[in-house]
Design an enzyme around this catalytic site. Structure first.
Site, PDB file in Angstrom:
ATOM      1  N   ASN A  96       0.978  -1.182   0.019  1.00 29.04           N
ATOM      2  CA  ASN A  96       0.036   0.246  -0.080  1.00 29.04           C
ATOM      3  C   ASN A  96       0.723   1.172  -0.010  1.00 29.04           C
ATOM      4  OD1 ASN A  96      -2.033  -1.794   0.087  1.00 29.04           O
ATOM      5  ND2 ASN A  96      -2.231  -1.587   2.426  1.00 29.04           N
ATOM      6  N   HIS A 113       6.044  -0.856  -2.699  1.00 27.70           N
ATOM      7  CA  HIS A 113       5.573  -0.246  -3.844  1.00 27.70           C
ATOM      8  C   HIS A 113       5.543   1.392  -3.912  1.00 27.70           C
ATOM      9  CE1 HIS A 113       2.931  -4.005  -5.189  1.00 27.70           C
ATOM     10  NE2 HIS A 113       4.102  -4.170  -5.366  1.00 27.70           N
ATOM     11  N   CYS A 121      12.409  13.121  -7.143  1.00 25.58           N
ATOM     12  CA  CYS A 121      12.907  14.313  -8.434  1.00 25.58           C
ATOM     13  C   CYS A 121      13.641  13.361  -9.381  1.00 25.58           C
ATOM     14  CB  CYS A 121      13.923  15.207  -7.564  1.00 25.58           C
ATOM     15  SG  CYS A 121      14.499  16.433  -9.023  1.00 25.58           S
ATOM     16  N   CYS A 124      17.365  15.114  -9.567  1.00 24.48           N
ATOM     17  CA  CYS A 124      18.545  14.710  -8.773  1.00 24.48           C
ATOM     18  C   CYS A 124      18.457  13.608  -8.055  1.00 24.48           C
ATOM     19  CB  CYS A 124      18.672  15.966  -7.829  1.00 24.48           C
ATOM     20  SG  CYS A 124      17.402  16.236  -6.703  1.00 24.48           S
ATOM     21  N   CYS A 140      11.747  21.023  -7.096  1.00 22.93           N
ATOM     22  CA  CYS A 140      12.207  20.098  -6.409  1.00 22.93           C
ATOM     23  C   CYS A 140      13.097  20.873  -5.292  1.00 22.93           C
ATOM     24  CB  CYS A 140      13.476  19.357  -6.966  1.00 22.93           C
ATOM     25  SG  CYS A 140      14.467  18.349  -5.702  1.00 22.93           S
ATOM     26  N   THR A 180      -4.909  -8.995   0.578  1.00 22.69           N
ATOM     27  CA  THR A 180      -4.394  -8.795  -0.643  1.00 22.69           C
ATOM     28  C   THR A 180      -4.932  -9.770  -1.718  1.00 22.69           C
ATOM     29  OG1 THR A 180      -2.264  -8.650  -1.865  1.00 22.69           O
ATOM     30  CG2 THR A 180      -2.346 -10.182  -0.137  1.00 22.69           C
ATOM     31  N   LEU A 206     -10.684 -10.897   2.811  1.00 26.56           N
ATOM     32  CA  LEU A 206     -12.167 -10.947   2.959  1.00 26.56           C
ATOM     33  C   LEU A 206     -12.870 -12.262   2.089  1.00 26.56           C
ATOM     34  CD1 LEU A 206     -14.580  -9.233   3.669  1.00 26.56           C
ATOM     35  CD2 LEU A 206     -14.565  -8.200   1.496  1.00 26.56           C
TER      36      LEU A 206
END
Ligand code: APR
Length: 237
Positions: A96, A113, A121, A124, A140, A180, A206
């Site tokens: 998440n 993730h 950025c 850089c 930035c 998941t 679930l």
């Protein structure tokens, strides 16, 4: 139950569903409204950066408006108890991009993730906590370039800290997967990875997931009920 020392936990969008954050693959899932290749790939970002920035600006706003639920709170309690009693290692690997684990008080959280509340950025390579929008090309804070992108791992990009994740799976006595669908690798393969190193495996979801067959045990129901009950069980052993 055999002595549990090291616990590796994987969470997905289902743990934040009861906090009002949409999951991806349900009938009202995010991917029903937005084709993945348009909003969650480097190619999509190159093709239409404004669309992608607006998509993640909206995700960021939703995250800020959400609150942790009882499942996040239960994992935070387990994290704190495990540290206090020095029972062993614990790591929450989350797919998440929300910060609900942290806001519930968990400290050992790994966002494989990326994070909605972080900007990266492309000029850089600096990363910055970011609660605002990116659609207007803000500079930035480090180099001033208007080159900030969402700090999200898109399809086709390498998830973060995989070595650290595999090390935790190799040492785990217990691997627990929460909320998941088991639809996306490498996360969907973690259960087999942990089991190959001798871990017991438990799924709290679930409904049956694409990976349910690989788990020693699957408990079906809402995370806000299953996770607190499971944490009670572990802390009583
Ligand atoms: N309690 C427990 N589980 C739930 C709940 C709930 N209240 N609500 C939904 N679920 C379950 C669903 O049954 C489903 O199996 O959570 C799972 C959510 O699956 P997905 O929508 O596929 O989300 P996730 O598994 O996190 O997706 C993995 O795919 O799109 C990419 O990068 C994105 O991190 C995401 C990854």
């Amino acid at each position: 139950m055999a002595e549990i020392r090291n616990i590796a936990i994987l969470t997905g969008a289902g743990i934040s569903a009861e906090s009002g954050l949409r999951t991806f693959r349900a009938e009202d899932g995010l991917w029903e409204d937005y084709p993945i290749e348009e909003v969650a790939t480097p190619q999509g970002f190159r093709r239409d950066p404004d669309l992608v920035q607006r998509f993640y600006d909206a995700r960021r706003e939703n995250v800020l408006a959400a609150q942790p639920n009882a499942a996040h709170a239960a994992l935070a309690r387990l994290d704190a108890e495990w540290a206090k009693t020095e029972r062993g290692e614990l790591l929450i690997v989350t797919q998440n991009i929300d910060d609900l684990h942290e806001r519930a008080g968990a400290s050992r959280v790994l966002h494989m993730h990326g994070e909605a509340l972080s900007a990266w950025c492309t000029a850089c390579d600096a990363r910055h906590p970011w609660a605002g929008t990116l659609r207007d090309g803000p500079p930035c804070p480090a180099c001033g370039a208007a080159a900030l992108r969402p700090d999200i791992v898109w399809f086709g990009e390498m998830p973060y800290q995989m070595e650290r994740i595999f090390a935790a799976l190799a040492r785990a006595d217990l691997f627990v997967s929460i909320g998941t669908s088991g639809a996306v690798y490498p996360a969907a393969g973690f259960v087999q990875q942990a089991a190959s190193h001798g871990a017991r495996t438990l799924e709290l979801n679930l409904e049956r997931s694409q990976g349910s067959q690989w788990f020693d045990e699957s408990r079906l129901g809402p995370a806000s009920e299953l996770v607190p009950a499971w944490v009670e069980e572990v802390l009583e052993t």
